[in-house]
Design an enzyme around this catalytic site. Structure first.
Site, PDB file in Angstrom:
ATOM      1  CG  HIS A  94      -1.661   1.276   1.402  1.00  0.00           C
ATOM      2  ND1 HIS A  94      -2.431   1.821   0.392  1.00  0.00           N
ATOM      3  CD2 HIS A  94      -1.755   2.134   2.452  1.00  0.00           C
ATOM      4  CE1 HIS A  94      -2.984   2.941   0.824  1.00  0.00           C
ATOM      5  NE2 HIS A  94      -2.589   3.165   2.055  1.00  0.00           N
ATOM      6  CG  HIS A  96      -0.826   7.585   0.697  1.00  0.00           C
ATOM      7  ND1 HIS A  96      -1.686   8.451   1.311  1.00  0.00           N
ATOM      8  CD2 HIS A  96      -1.082   6.380   1.253  1.00  0.00           C
ATOM      9  CE1 HIS A  96      -2.411   7.811   2.214  1.00  0.00           C
ATOM     10  NE2 HIS A  96      -2.053   6.556   2.202  1.00  0.00           N
ATOM     11  CG  ASP A 119       3.754  -5.033 -21.847  1.00  0.00           C
ATOM     12  OD1 ASP A 119       3.343  -5.840 -22.690  1.00  0.00           O
ATOM     13  OD2 ASP A 119       4.598  -4.154 -22.104  1.00  0.00           O
ATOM     14  CG  HIS A 170      -7.056   5.431   0.971  1.00  0.00           C
ATOM     15  ND1 HIS A 170      -7.410   4.429   1.848  1.00  0.00           N
ATOM     16  CD2 HIS A 170      -5.775   5.708   1.251  1.00  0.00           C
ATOM     17  CE1 HIS A 170      -6.382   4.138   2.631  1.00  0.00           C
ATOM     18  NE2 HIS A 170      -5.388   4.896   2.291  1.00  0.00           N
ATOM     19  CE1 TYR A 228       9.606  -8.153 -22.430  1.00  0.00           C
ATOM     20  CE2 TYR A 228       9.893  -9.141 -20.268  1.00  0.00           C
ATOM     21  CZ  TYR A 228      10.125  -8.111 -21.147  1.00  0.00           C
ATOM     22  OH  TYR A 228      10.859  -7.019 -20.743  1.00  0.00           O
TER      23      TYR A 228
END
Lengths: 235, 235, 235, 235
Positions: A94, A96, A119, A170, A228
């Site tokens: 998580h 910001h 991708d 958020h 790839y």
């Protein structure tokens, strides 16, 4: 206890700084030992430059602290809900980060405008609905996990298929099969968010990537048809 | 004299460079010793890389220079007015950081669009009205302090409740209980300003954060109900 | 084998990082030995910080791997098509640099708005049309080369005259007479793309550079009439 | 010959890199010895990291090369015209810095939106008109100097009063009483250009700074009434 996992979680948290995804203490990474049913997560409000392996907090999947002297991240109930919900999930990040958070603050999905997106993400990166008033007041961090899972469910997605989501007003959560994979996805998301922000600035009516090009790029990197990367496949 | 405070003020001024908040000499941080009634502030126009502890200027709260050979920052009367007005204020930072200053130049409050904002600011970050012609011509820097306090007063705010403000067509001032706290808030403000700039670029009609989410994030970090950070609270 | 060329290709790939043009493994540079008819290219999905000269892959112009244990870049068929098509081409770079990719995602040519553009590109930098569904499904990377060449052809251009192109919903390819020249052009393109993005943000109706100013700047750096740079020409 | 001035010009050119104002070789700084009537300027197309004091070129004010083995900057006739026109001018910097160049490409003056602008520029930073076709074809770089001076003249300005100007569809020139002062002004301009770009993105109808605030900030840093900086003035 869990030294190897703790080392991975520490290392992944430090990547947040290296990848320029955090200001001060605004982010956290967790990992899980599925066999033991234990999660390792960053403590709340500790600076990355002071973070040591002994500061990490170990919890069981009901949220009991098993090891560690510090408070775990306040976002711990979100992480726990998602690990309980998705048995294949191995790491959660998580942040910001500024571009991804800008999309969250705009309350918009990030549309698939190019192959950089394709991708890594098979379709729009969802932005959740707003939480209800009572969900915010009661068990906010738990309810954040719930609305992430609900949003995935409504769209027939899960963290394997879509390793990123934006919580409305958020910021982003990203997912992987390891702590490192989840933090790398946080970096990918940030770049994809910047490109989409700029592309919309140039042309608000730009076409989304075609289904064929989305398929092509996603499946050349994912699944059985992927070609790839390494090692070389025998033809 | 005041060696400890001077060290803190020096260190906080150098953070302006580390946090990428200043160009050349465009910023200053001050601190205060409430017991002695003395303020320490950066001298005017001195480069950060050449700044030493002996360059700092000590003034009493009437503005008399008590120690120091250099001119104090031209913004000194603003700092003094605010320290006199707000007895709990411990540090003030002024910068021309690019995103916060862009909002000041746009003459707009920074609206609370997300939890990054709500974690730090309880509501819109105010932009002051314009100063009157005579306020600019006479005691401009003092009047800058006055209009900051008036703007806070009109909105029932103070630097404790709202640790940042934008001076219209000018730039930000940020506040804390120490010099370091005020400069950290200058960095927080800059990131919040960038996110809000970008979110508006994506969606001019985006919803502000709900009152419940604003409450939740602000009060999980501030006041008696706070549960973010350390030390762990016994449940 | 081809040690000198491989060193140049390695060095040019590392410039992608130095010039801040890539995230993770999202880019590749190739070079060619025209006498031997061999191309050297970055392997697929290998991190730049781990890349060694022995990791590079050597292919003939039909796409047979002549040397190297790793898979070549998935974009190899694009590079091969272009080397076969343009006998004077000496180096190719592909990136997902953020500003150039934003224009590609917007589906727009980069218009010539200033002399920074004109110093390097004689006219708009083309954005290709979309590939057809069957072109994407079958031989996608080869068809990417085809549509680049088609787009150049329709506009009476080639990589000598126009050393950059944007693949729609994808990203840029840049060209030079050496691997290094192509990666330097990728940096030039990124700056030109940023300036054009910002100029349009300020004034959507801004005038393109006049034909005379375009001619002046382009031809003071290119061709027989060039007078920019060294060595000094005798007058 | 002119070792001290050459050292200053070298040092100022290297500041272009330190201040992040140039890509590759896109910029140049010159200085002048008024007593000897000689100008020192960067050679054309030489990389900053390879630039030595012996590479600098010395010219008289008619444009004759007095010392130096390399071609002087192609912009030399612009510099010479301005040194001849303005006897108090001591240093000139030309860059393609990205924000200032974006305004030049937008063909717009940079309006005075805040005190960061007013601290340095007394009014809008002018953008020149377009050059005529024949001016571009014949003596382009000389005519660039002419149109800069014409633009200043029309607005009753000169490089003392306004140390920056934007050449339409091209980029900025900045001025000072020394090479270093002109390159510092190039950095100031770039930051002011970024702030104005962002402020317009937020509010296209924002008010320009008032005449009183413009006066206040400009004259607290410039002229006899200045009180910013050191040494302390006796009251």
């Amino acid at each position: 206890m869990l030294e190897e996992l703790k080392q991975k979680v520490l290392s992944a948290n430090l990547k947040l700084v290296e990848y320029n995804l955090v200001t001060f203490t605004w982010g956290n990474v967790s990992g899980i030992d599925r066999d033991k049913g234990l999660m390792v997560i960053k403590p709340s409000g500790v600076k990355y430059e002071e973070l040591t392996i002994d500061d990490l907090v170990v919890l069981d999947l009901k949220g009991n602290i098993i090891e560690g002297k510090l408070n775990p991240s306040t976002d711990t109930p979100t992480h726990l809900y998602l690990y309980n919900k998705y048995p294949d999930l191995g790491g959660i990040t998580h942040t910001h980060s500024v571009y991804a958070t800008s999309w969250a603050q705009a309350g918009l999905d990030i549309p698939p405008l190019g192959t950089t997106h394709a991708d890594n993400f098979y379709g729009p990166i969802p932005c959740t609905p707003h939480l209800e008033m009572n969900e915010i007041k009661t068990n906010y961090e738990y309810e954040t996990g719930v609305i992430i899972a609900k949003t995935f469910g409504t769209r027939n997605l899960d963290p394997q298929k879509m390793p990123a989501i934006l919580c409305n007003n958020h910021g982003p959560f990203t997912f992987g099969n390891s702590p490192l994979a989840s933090v790398e996805m946080a970096k990918v998301l940030e770049i994809v968010a910047q490109m989409a922000y700029q592309a919309y600035g140039l042309n608000q009516n730009t076409n989304k990537i075609s289904q064929e090009l989305l398929d092509k790029h996603y499946y050349r990197k994912h699944g059985e048809t992927a070609y790839y990367g390494q090692p070389r496949k025998e033809s």
